[in-house]
Scaffold this motif. Structure first.
Motif, PDB file in Angstrom:
ATOM      1  N   MET A   1       0.840  -1.194   0.000  1.00 32.15           N
ATOM      2  CA  MET A   1       0.000   0.000   0.000  1.00 32.15           C
ATOM      3  C   MET A   1       0.878   1.248   0.000  1.00 32.15           C
ATOM      4  SD  MET A   1      -3.017   1.044   2.701  1.00 32.15           S
ATOM      5  CE  MET A   1      -1.876   1.355   4.041  1.00 32.15           C
ATOM      6  N   ARG A   2       0.491   2.257  -0.767  1.00 29.18           N
ATOM      7  CA  ARG A   2       1.287   3.475  -0.856  1.00 29.18           C
ATOM      8  C   ARG A   2       1.216   4.257   0.449  1.00 29.18           C
ATOM      9  NH1 ARG A   2      -2.160   4.409  -5.023  1.00 29.18           N
ATOM     10  NH2 ARG A   2      -2.574   6.500  -4.246  1.00 29.18           N
ATOM     11  N   ASP A   3       2.292   4.991   0.748  1.00 27.26           N
ATOM     12  CA  ASP A   3       2.349   5.768   1.981  1.00 27.26           C
ATOM     13  C   ASP A   3       1.498   7.030   1.910  1.00 27.26           C
ATOM     14  OD1 ASP A   3       4.094   3.964   3.113  1.00 27.26           O
ATOM     15  OD2 ASP A   3       5.884   5.036   2.407  1.00 27.26           O
ATOM     16  N   ASP A   4       1.132   7.469   0.691  1.00 28.03           N
ATOM     17  CA  ASP A   4       0.409   8.734   0.557  1.00 28.03           C
ATOM     18  C   ASP A   4      -1.109   8.552   0.574  1.00 28.03           C
ATOM     19  OD1 ASP A   4       0.351   7.385  -1.840  1.00 28.03           O
ATOM     20  OD2 ASP A   4       0.466   9.200  -3.069  1.00 28.03           O
ATOM     21  N   VAL A   5      -1.585   7.355   0.951  1.00 26.35           N
ATOM     22  CA  VAL A   5      -3.026   7.116   1.026  1.00 26.35           C
ATOM     23  C   VAL A   5      -3.381   6.411   2.332  1.00 26.35           C
ATOM     24  CG1 VAL A   5      -3.322   6.966  -1.480  1.00 26.35           C
ATOM     25  CG2 VAL A   5      -2.957   4.883  -0.151  1.00 26.35           C
ATOM     26  N   ILE A   6      -4.616   6.647   2.759  1.00 28.84           N
ATOM     27  CA  ILE A   6      -5.192   5.923   3.895  1.00 28.84           C
ATOM     28  C   ILE A   6      -6.165   4.914   3.309  1.00 28.84           C
ATOM     29  CG2 ILE A   6      -6.583   6.103   5.976  1.00 28.84           C
ATOM     30  CD1 ILE A   6      -5.639   9.089   6.078  1.00 28.84           C
ATOM     31  N   ARG A   7      -6.001   3.657   3.635  1.00 24.87           N
ATOM     32  CA  ARG A   7      -6.820   2.585   3.051  1.00 24.87           C
ATOM     33  C   ARG A   7      -7.723   1.991   4.127  1.00 24.87           C
ATOM     34  NH1 ARG A   7      -5.522  -3.164   2.332  1.00 24.87           N
ATOM     35  NH2 ARG A   7      -6.508  -4.025   0.472  1.00 24.87           N
TER      36      ARG A   7
END
Length: 432
Positions: A1-7
């Motif tokens: 998961m990318r660090d620039d998003v909240i999933r």
């Protein structure tokens, strides 16, 4: 998961279908979108109780395998629960003490006393899903908005709890743990459905939100943005299917086919619905539907009356859930309830092209999760700002106490004034 998003992952375990939704929000809270949405039919529940644990587990496993990826495995999710294990109770609580300034700890004592009144010695057997304190009073009959900081010797309030049996929660937790998935947050399913449907003004003005699902009907009463009453009854689309099957003498699959055609308005030119070689009069089908809808309406009206807020619902009744797609159901509720009645689809989100009434709860779970993340971020930012102010602005010990008092005034004033008033819908609209 990318660090620039909240999933976030939301799971709605319905009586007929499992819905698993994955969505992301940018870390600066300016973009939000659904990245995957999976629906899987199952036979693991009956009347919201686990009937076949293996069937339920396999259906959730299938949904997870369709939605997760090697880069983003699903290890944690939030879900909503309802059914017979959920209760809703309001009690009036009063505590007395020598005259003093009322503190936060006094409100905590009020809540603890409310729990003892409701649960007695069985408090550890229940999990609180939602709590609300209203009609607060200090030394008299007048309702007080914020008693903390006032001087008095008696504190009184109405305390409302929505709760679920821990044993009921444990069954679902064990299923998910068996699949290697942890639970992030548990919500009341009727609250999640309302969250996924209602705008701020409707929740403020007063509304009975009714979710007529496959196996149950959930009613939640909201006023001034607060949950004031909630109740569930095992009445829903399943019962329409059962009635059609018995009265028309067709198998359950046939009854489901007939009901689907009724929803989609697939009528023959002679006002019949075709099933195999049969042509069933549309009037006969609608009469069967109407008889069962009467039972649902009686439950809705009785719940509103029990709540004591029947005269305060300026926005009437809002209907959602899969069964409101059935031709004539919403109209019948409108004719017999005496309230303004509207059907409402879930709040539109990027990534869901064609939403259905039955999607309300899973959308609400996701939105509630993201709102919590946004609130946590703003609280962290506020705290960091205060700490920087204390560290960098206050250099002289002689003025430190004065500035600390000023900052505490800001903290208390903002928290008391803005508590519970986060404008979620304004924030959500700004994302699109």
């Amino acid at each position: 998961m990318r660090d620039d998003v909240i999933r976030k992952v939301a799971l709605d375990i319905g009586n007929n279908t499992i819905k698993l939704l994955i969505g992301e929000m940018s870390s600066d809270f300016t973009k939000i979108a659904i990245t995957d949405y999976v629906k899987v039919k199952h036979a693991g529940l009956r009347k919201s109780e686990i009937y076949d644990i293996n069937a339920l587990s396999e259906a959730i496993r299938t949904a997870i395998s369709k939605a997760e990826s090697v880069e983003s495995p699903i290890t944690k999710l939030s879900l909503a629960l309802g059914g017979p294990g959920v209760g809703s109770t309001t009690v009036n609580v009063k505590i007395s003490f020598p005259e003093k300034e009322i503190e936060e700890s006094d409100m905590d004592k009020l809540l603890r006393k409310a729990k003892r009144q409701i649960f007695g010695e069985n408090e550890d057997k229940f999990k609180i899903l939602y709590k609300e304190v209203y009609n607060k009073k200090v030394d008299g009959p007048n309702i007080i908005k914020q008693p903390i900081g006032m001087v008095g010797k008696e504190l009184q309030a109405d305390v409302h709890f929505v709760y679920v049996e821990e044993a009921y929660v444990k069954k679902f937790r064990e299923v998910l743990y068996g699949l290697g998935v942890d639970i992030d947050k548990i919500y009341l399913d009727s609250y999640a459905s309302a969250k996924g449907t209602l705008d701020e003004e409707t929740r403020k003005m007063g509304v009975a939100h009714v979710d007529i699902g496959y196996g149950s009907t959930n009613v939640i009463i909201m006023k001034n943005g607060k949950v004031l009453y909630a109740k569930t009854k095992p009445l829903g689309e399943l019962h329409y299917v059962s009635d059609l099957s018995i009265i028309l003498k067709v198998p359950r699959e046939g009854a489901e086919e007939i009901l689907l055609k009724l929803k989609n308005k697939e009528f023959e030119s002679d006002e019949t619905i075709k099933y195999g070689t049969k042509k069933i009069p549309l009037k006969s089908i609608k009469d069967i539907i109407a008889a069962r809808t009467d039972d649902i309406i009686e439950f809705i009206n009785a719940t509103i009356d029990e709540s004591g807020f029947n005269g305060l619902l300026a926005r009437g009744i809002v209907l959602t859930g899969g069964a409101v797609d059935i031709d004539g159901v919403a109209e019948q509720v409108s004719n017999r309830s005496g309230y303004l009645v509207r059907k409402m689809l879930p709040i539109p989100l990027k990534g869901i092209k064609n939403s259905f009434y039955s999607d309300a709860a899973v959308v609400g779970i996701f939105l509630e999760d993201m709102e919590r993340e946004y609130k946590k971020s703003t609280e962290r930012t506020k705290e960091e700002s205060i700490q920087v102010t204390r560290r960098d602005v206050v250099r002289d010990d002689s003025v430190k106490e004065e500035v600390d008092d000023f900052l505490e005034t800001i903290d208390d004033g903002e928290s008391k004034e803005k508590e519970g008033k986060f404008d979620f819908f304004r924030w959500l609209k700004e994302l699109f």
